[in-house]
Design a protein around this motif. Structure first.
Motif, PDB file in Angstrom:
ATOM      1  N   GLU A   1       0.848  -1.191   0.000  1.00  0.00           N
ATOM      2  CA  GLU A   1       0.000   0.000   0.000  1.00  0.00           C
ATOM      3  C   GLU A   1       0.884   1.241   0.000  1.00  0.00           C
ATOM      4  O   GLU A   1       1.853   1.308   0.736  1.00  0.00           O
ATOM      5  CB  GLU A   1      -0.909   0.016   1.233  1.00  0.00           C
ATOM      6  N   LYS A   2       0.532   2.194  -0.846  1.00  0.00           N
ATOM      7  CA  LYS A   2       1.259   3.451  -0.859  1.00  0.00           C
ATOM      8  C   LYS A   2       0.829   4.278   0.333  1.00  0.00           C
ATOM      9  O   LYS A   2      -0.352   4.358   0.649  1.00  0.00           O
ATOM     10  CB  LYS A   2       0.982   4.240  -2.138  1.00  0.00           C
ATOM     11  N   LYS A   3       1.825   4.872   0.974  1.00  0.00           N
ATOM     12  CA  LYS A   3       1.511   5.771   2.075  1.00  0.00           C
ATOM     13  C   LYS A   3       0.979   7.076   1.492  1.00  0.00           C
ATOM     14  O   LYS A   3       1.460   7.528   0.444  1.00  0.00           O
ATOM     15  CB  LYS A   3       2.767   6.077   2.894  1.00  0.00           C
ATOM     16  N   PRO A   4       0.019   7.675   2.143  1.00  0.00           N
ATOM     17  CA  PRO A   4      -0.460   8.960   1.634  1.00  0.00           C
ATOM     18  C   PRO A   4       0.644  10.010   1.740  1.00  0.00           C
ATOM     19  O   PRO A   4       1.470   9.962   2.654  1.00  0.00           O
ATOM     20  CB  PRO A   4      -1.635   9.301   2.548  1.00  0.00           C
ATOM     21  N   LYS A   5       0.686  10.910   0.769  1.00  0.00           N
ATOM     22  CA  LYS A   5       1.704  11.958   0.786  1.00  0.00           C
ATOM     23  C   LYS A   5       1.418  12.937   1.907  1.00  0.00           C
ATOM     24  O   LYS A   5       0.273  13.194   2.267  1.00  0.00           O
ATOM     25  CB  LYS A   5       1.745  12.696  -0.545  1.00  0.00           C
ATOM     26  N   ARG A   6       2.502  13.468   2.438  1.00  0.00           N
ATOM     27  CA  ARG A   6       2.362  14.495   3.471  1.00  0.00           C
ATOM     28  C   ARG A   6       1.851  15.776   2.825  1.00  0.00           C
ATOM     29  O   ARG A   6       1.953  15.966   1.611  1.00  0.00           O
ATOM     30  CB  ARG A   6       3.710  14.760   4.138  1.00  0.00           C
ATOM     31  N   SER A   7       1.324  16.666   3.643  1.00  0.00           N
ATOM     32  CA  SER A   7       0.745  17.899   3.113  1.00  0.00           C
ATOM     33  C   SER A   7       1.784  18.802   2.453  1.00  0.00           C
ATOM     34  O   SER A   7       1.446  19.617   1.601  1.00  0.00           O
ATOM     35  CB  SER A   7       0.028  18.665   4.222  1.00  0.00           C
ATOM     36  N   ASP A   8       3.060  18.659   2.826  1.00  0.00           N
ATOM     37  CA  ASP A   8       4.090  19.518   2.238  1.00  0.00           C
ATOM     38  C   ASP A   8       4.746  18.896   1.003  1.00  0.00           C
ATOM     39  O   ASP A   8       5.668  19.466   0.442  1.00  0.00           O
ATOM     40  CB  ASP A   8       5.162  19.862   3.270  1.00  0.00           C
ATOM     41  N   GLU A   9       4.279  17.734   0.566  1.00  0.00           N
ATOM     42  CA  GLU A   9       4.860  17.081  -0.610  1.00  0.00           C
ATOM     43  C   GLU A   9       4.096  17.458  -1.865  1.00  0.00           C
ATOM     44  O   GLU A   9       2.917  17.786  -1.821  1.00  0.00           O
ATOM     45  CB  GLU A   9       4.873  15.566  -0.421  1.00  0.00           C
ATOM     46  N   ARG A  10       4.813  17.386  -2.984  1.00  0.00           N
ATOM     47  CA  ARG A  10       4.242  17.753  -4.275  1.00  0.00           C
ATOM     48  C   ARG A  10       3.721  16.527  -4.994  1.00  0.00           C
ATOM     49  O   ARG A  10       4.216  15.422  -4.797  1.00  0.00           O
ATOM     50  CB  ARG A  10       5.318  18.408  -5.126  1.00  0.00           C
ATOM     51  N   THR A  11       2.735  16.735  -5.845  1.00  0.00           N
ATOM     52  CA  THR A  11       2.281  15.633  -6.691  1.00  0.00           C
ATOM     53  C   THR A  11       3.286  15.481  -7.835  1.00  0.00           C
ATOM     54  O   THR A  11       3.941  16.435  -8.234  1.00  0.00           O
ATOM     55  CB  THR A  11       0.880  15.902  -7.258  1.00  0.00           C
ATOM     56  N   GLY A  12       3.426  14.293  -8.335  1.00  0.00           N
ATOM     57  CA  GLY A  12       4.325  14.068  -9.455  1.00  0.00           C
ATOM     58  C   GLY A  12       5.774  13.896  -9.080  1.00  0.00           C
ATOM     59  O   GLY A  12       6.651  13.886  -9.934  1.00  0.00           O
ATOM     60  N   SER A  13       6.063  13.789  -7.794  1.00  0.00           N
ATOM     61  CA  SER A  13       7.443  13.569  -7.362  1.00  0.00           C
ATOM     62  C   SER A  13       7.448  12.725  -6.087  1.00  0.00           C
ATOM     63  O   SER A  13       6.441  12.617  -5.400  1.00  0.00           O
ATOM     64  CB  SER A  13       8.158  14.896  -7.107  1.00  0.00           C
ATOM     65  N   VAL A  14       8.599  12.126  -5.831  1.00  0.00           N
ATOM     66  CA  VAL A  14       8.759  11.286  -4.653  1.00  0.00           C
ATOM     67  C   VAL A  14      10.024  11.711  -3.930  1.00  0.00           C
ATOM     68  O   VAL A  14      11.048  11.968  -4.569  1.00  0.00           O
ATOM     69  CB  VAL A  14       8.893   9.790  -5.056  1.00  0.00           C
ATOM     70  N   ARG A  15       9.977  11.781  -2.627  1.00  0.00           N
ATOM     71  CA  ARG A  15      11.159  12.127  -1.839  1.00  0.00           C
ATOM     72  C   ARG A  15      11.917  10.845  -1.532  1.00  0.00           C
ATOM     73  O   ARG A  15      11.353   9.858  -1.069  1.00  0.00           O
ATOM     74  CB  ARG A  15      10.744  12.804  -0.522  1.00  0.00           C
ATOM     75  N   LYS A  16      13.234  10.843  -1.807  1.00  0.00           N
ATOM     76  CA  LYS A  16      14.104   9.710  -1.507  1.00  0.00           C
ATOM     77  C   LYS A  16      15.267  10.202  -0.661  1.00  0.00           C
ATOM     78  O   LYS A  16      15.840  11.252  -0.936  1.00  0.00           O
ATOM     79  CB  LYS A  16      14.673   9.082  -2.790  1.00  0.00           C
TER      80      LYS A  16
END
Length: 57
Positions: free
Chosen positions: A6-21
């Motif tokens: 299951e994908k974790k929901p993105k945090r409110s400060d994250e952008r759509t279309g990108s992933v933080r690594k």
């Protein structure tokens, strides 16, 4: 066999279309990157290097 991850929901400060690594770089590699990138932001330099590597394939 793994079940669907299951994908974790993105945090409110994250952008759509990108992933933080998070990635750890060896000290000598960071020094070499910093010497080459001059005024270019570190993350931008790394993204450009990754794109160039993928084009070579």
């Amino acid at each position: 066999m793994q079940d669907k991850v299951e994908k974790k929901p993105k945090r409110s400060d994250e952008r759509t279309g990108s992933v933080r690594k998070n990635i750890r770089f060896e000290d000598d590699l960071v020094e070499a990157i910093n010497a080459d990138r001059k005024e270019q932001p570190f993350a931008e330099w790394v993204k450009d290097a990754c794109k160039k590597k993928l084009v070579k394939k």
